[in-house]
Design a protein around this motif. Sequence first.
Motif, PDB file in Angstrom:
ATOM      1  N   GLN A  22       3.963  -4.490   3.064  1.00 25.99           N
ATOM      2  CA  GLN A  22       4.785  -3.297   2.944  1.00 25.99           C
ATOM      3  C   GLN A  22       3.882  -2.072   2.752  1.00 25.99           C
ATOM      4  O   GLN A  22       3.072  -2.026   1.822  1.00 25.99           O
ATOM      5  CB  GLN A  22       5.750  -3.418   1.753  1.00 25.99           C
ATOM      6  N   VAL A  23       4.035  -1.111   3.633  1.00 27.35           N
ATOM      7  CA  VAL A  23       3.257   0.139   3.534  1.00 27.35           C
ATOM      8  C   VAL A  23       4.230   1.297   3.358  1.00 27.35           C
ATOM      9  O   VAL A  23       5.172   1.455   4.150  1.00 27.35           O
ATOM     10  CB  VAL A  23       2.383   0.367   4.782  1.00 27.35           C
ATOM     11  N   THR A  24       4.014   2.082   2.330  1.00 31.32           N
ATOM     12  CA  THR A  24       4.838   3.257   2.044  1.00 31.32           C
ATOM     13  C   THR A  24       4.014   4.511   2.318  1.00 31.32           C
ATOM     14  O   THR A  24       2.876   4.632   1.848  1.00 31.32           O
ATOM     15  CB  THR A  24       5.307   3.265   0.576  1.00 31.32           C
ATOM     16  N   LYS A  84       9.790  10.171   2.081  1.00 30.00           N
ATOM     17  CA  LYS A  84       9.187   8.831   1.991  1.00 30.00           C
ATOM     18  C   LYS A  84       9.745   7.930   3.078  1.00 30.00           C
ATOM     19  O   LYS A  84      10.947   7.900   3.328  1.00 30.00           O
ATOM     20  CB  LYS A  84       9.470   8.211   0.617  1.00 30.00           C
ATOM     21  N   ARG A  85       8.839   7.183   3.722  1.00 31.48           N
ATOM     22  CA  ARG A  85       9.234   6.185   4.699  1.00 31.48           C
ATOM     23  C   ARG A  85       8.382   4.937   4.461  1.00 31.48           C
ATOM     24  O   ARG A  85       7.226   5.039   4.035  1.00 31.48           O
ATOM     25  CB  ARG A  85       9.020   6.679   6.128  1.00 31.48           C
ATOM     26  N   GLN A  86       8.919   3.783   4.729  1.00 33.21           N
ATOM     27  CA  GLN A  86       8.152   2.548   4.556  1.00 33.21           C
ATOM     28  C   GLN A  86       8.540   1.510   5.598  1.00 33.21           C
ATOM     29  O   GLN A  86       9.680   1.453   6.039  1.00 33.21           O
ATOM     30  CB  GLN A  86       8.327   1.989   3.137  1.00 33.21           C
ATOM     31  N   ARG A  87       7.534   0.738   5.991  1.00 36.57           N
ATOM     32  CA  ARG A  87       7.736  -0.320   6.974  1.00 36.57           C
ATOM     33  C   ARG A  87       6.731  -1.428   6.692  1.00 36.57           C
ATOM     34  O   ARG A  87       5.754  -1.241   5.946  1.00 36.57           O
ATOM     35  CB  ARG A  87       7.525   0.204   8.402  1.00 36.57           C
ATOM     36  N   GLU A  88       6.960  -2.547   7.322  1.00 43.97           N
ATOM     37  CA  GLU A  88       5.997  -3.638   7.203  1.00 43.97           C
ATOM     38  C   GLU A  88       4.930  -3.467   8.277  1.00 43.97           C
ATOM     39  O   GLU A  88       5.231  -3.373   9.465  1.00 43.97           O
ATOM     40  CB  GLU A  88       6.710  -4.986   7.374  1.00 43.97           C
ATOM     41  N   VAL A  89       3.697  -3.423   7.838  1.00 46.90           N
ATOM     42  CA  VAL A  89       2.562  -3.240   8.748  1.00 46.90           C
ATOM     43  C   VAL A  89       1.558  -4.354   8.468  1.00 46.90           C
ATOM     44  O   VAL A  89       1.091  -4.509   7.333  1.00 46.90           O
ATOM     45  CB  VAL A  89       1.888  -1.862   8.540  1.00 46.90           C
ATOM     46  N   ALA A  90       1.226  -5.122   9.471  1.00 47.15           N
ATOM     47  CA  ALA A  90       0.271  -6.229   9.331  1.00 47.15           C
ATOM     48  C   ALA A  90       0.677  -7.140   8.177  1.00 47.15           C
ATOM     49  O   ALA A  90      -0.140  -7.501   7.317  1.00 47.15           O
ATOM     50  CB  ALA A  90      -1.143  -5.690   9.119  1.00 47.15           C
ATOM     51  N   LEU A  93       0.836  -1.202   0.000  1.00 48.38           N
ATOM     52  CA  LEU A  93       0.000   0.000   0.000  1.00 48.38           C
ATOM     53  C   LEU A  93       0.870   1.250   0.000  1.00 48.38           C
ATOM     54  O   LEU A  93       1.791   1.385   0.815  1.00 48.38           O
ATOM     55  CB  LEU A  93      -0.910  -0.010   1.226  1.00 48.38           C
ATOM     56  N   ARG A  94       0.579   2.190  -0.922  1.00 49.57           N
ATOM     57  CA  ARG A  94       1.323   3.443  -1.013  1.00 49.57           C
ATOM     58  C   ARG A  94       0.371   4.614  -0.729  1.00 49.57           C
ATOM     59  O   ARG A  94      -0.674   4.751  -1.379  1.00 49.57           O
ATOM     60  CB  ARG A  94       1.977   3.591  -2.387  1.00 49.57           C
ATOM     61  N   ILE A  95       0.768   5.452   0.223  1.00 47.51           N
ATOM     62  CA  ILE A  95      -0.090   6.535   0.711  1.00 47.51           C
ATOM     63  C   ILE A  95       0.686   7.853   0.662  1.00 47.51           C
ATOM     64  O   ILE A  95       1.874   7.895   1.008  1.00 47.51           O
ATOM     65  CB  ILE A  95      -0.528   6.280   2.169  1.00 47.51           C
ATOM     66  N   VAL A 142       4.457  12.595  -5.070  1.00 44.43           N
ATOM     67  CA  VAL A 142       3.828  11.529  -5.860  1.00 44.43           C
ATOM     68  C   VAL A 142       4.891  10.702  -6.571  1.00 44.43           C
ATOM     69  O   VAL A 142       4.781   9.476  -6.687  1.00 44.43           O
ATOM     70  CB  VAL A 142       2.828  12.131  -6.879  1.00 44.43           C
ATOM     71  N   SER A 143       5.942  11.383  -7.033  1.00 45.28           N
ATOM     72  CA  SER A 143       7.004  10.664  -7.751  1.00 45.28           C
ATOM     73  C   SER A 143       7.834   9.789  -6.823  1.00 45.28           C
ATOM     74  O   SER A 143       8.582   8.919  -7.286  1.00 45.28           O
ATOM     75  CB  SER A 143       7.920  11.672  -8.467  1.00 45.28           C
ATOM     76  N   LEU A 144       7.722  10.021  -5.499  1.00 44.16           N
ATOM     77  CA  LEU A 144       8.493   9.222  -4.547  1.00 44.16           C
ATOM     78  C   LEU A 144       7.872   7.843  -4.315  1.00 44.16           C
ATOM     79  O   LEU A 144       8.505   6.976  -3.713  1.00 44.16           O
ATOM     80  CB  LEU A 144       8.618   9.958  -3.204  1.00 44.16           C
ATOM     81  N   CYS A 145       6.626   7.685  -4.732  1.00 40.32           N
ATOM     82  CA  CYS A 145       5.980   6.367  -4.549  1.00 40.32           C
ATOM     83  C   CYS A 145       5.560   5.808  -5.903  1.00 40.32           C
ATOM     84  O   CYS A 145       4.377   5.671  -6.200  1.00 40.32           O
ATOM     85  CB  CYS A 145       4.804   6.455  -3.578  1.00 40.32           C
TER      86      CYS A 145
END
Length: 317
Positions: free
Chosen positions: A65-67, A56-62, A19-21, A94-97
Amino acid sequence: LDVILVTGQAVPLSVVSGLRIILIGEREAGKSAVGNAILGSEVFDAVGVRTREAVKRQREVAERQVTVVDTPGWEWFPSRGSSLGVRREIVRGVSLCQPGPHAVLLVVPLSFSFTKRERQAAEEHVELLGERAWGHTVVLFTVKGGRLKDATLEEEVEESEELQGLVELCGGRYHALYGRSRKGHDAVAELLEKLDNMVAKNRGELLSSEEVLEEAREKEEEEERRHQEEDREREEDLRRAKEALRELEMEEEKEEVQEEGGKATEESTRQQRGRRRYTDEKLDTGVESSSADPTSAPPHLTWSDLRAIRDQRCKTQ
């Protein structure tokens, strides 16, 4: 292939497995805090530290991978320069994800009343991401403390025409994160579930980074052309104003010259009348004795006047 069913439509589960937010909102809305809450770690700036560029930061959630991309907030009363910088960072976010975000979280604080001006600013910044962005946007309210005044979130939205209008643009999607979590309530898990449902409804479609960047570039070029045209019009208006001012000054100078000329003519006429009166008075009194010296006459008399007086004296002797 695993699938999820939403309103009778089958959507691959892989669509929402990564998921990218992107987070957008006005300054001090709490975007960084929201990003930290979603990722479950202090990965963004602490509260009170201003975000100046997209991060941008990302981690594993549930187990997925969530960004999350955090962006600078816009001012309540932005100037053209500061607003342009924020807009560019939102688009860059937007370009970061890549290849694009699944969801846009429009962060709105409920610590004060939401005005028409704030709603207009929010709409303008969402539309930086294109007309399709509304179908990917959820309004996320940030609430300080454990309670929302004496009303529920639903009542708060219904009582505000501006909030209600903003939520309607997002297809009625909204959620809230509280400063103090309620016992037994996982607001972040509920938020992610709402985002999954929205992604499924959109059949996994993204906000294409390339499309957003291209559209933003075209808008910026168009805005720059408009500003240049406005500058040219202002310069032309200034030029015309200067010409009109010069013409007015020349007209005033002409009137002054005419007025001074008229005054000079009037003064000359007064002098001539004065000289005639003097001459007549002298003639009426028989003029002075022959010992009078013509050169001792008042200085405003001309030699012609003196000759006339002399000739008259000769006649009377």
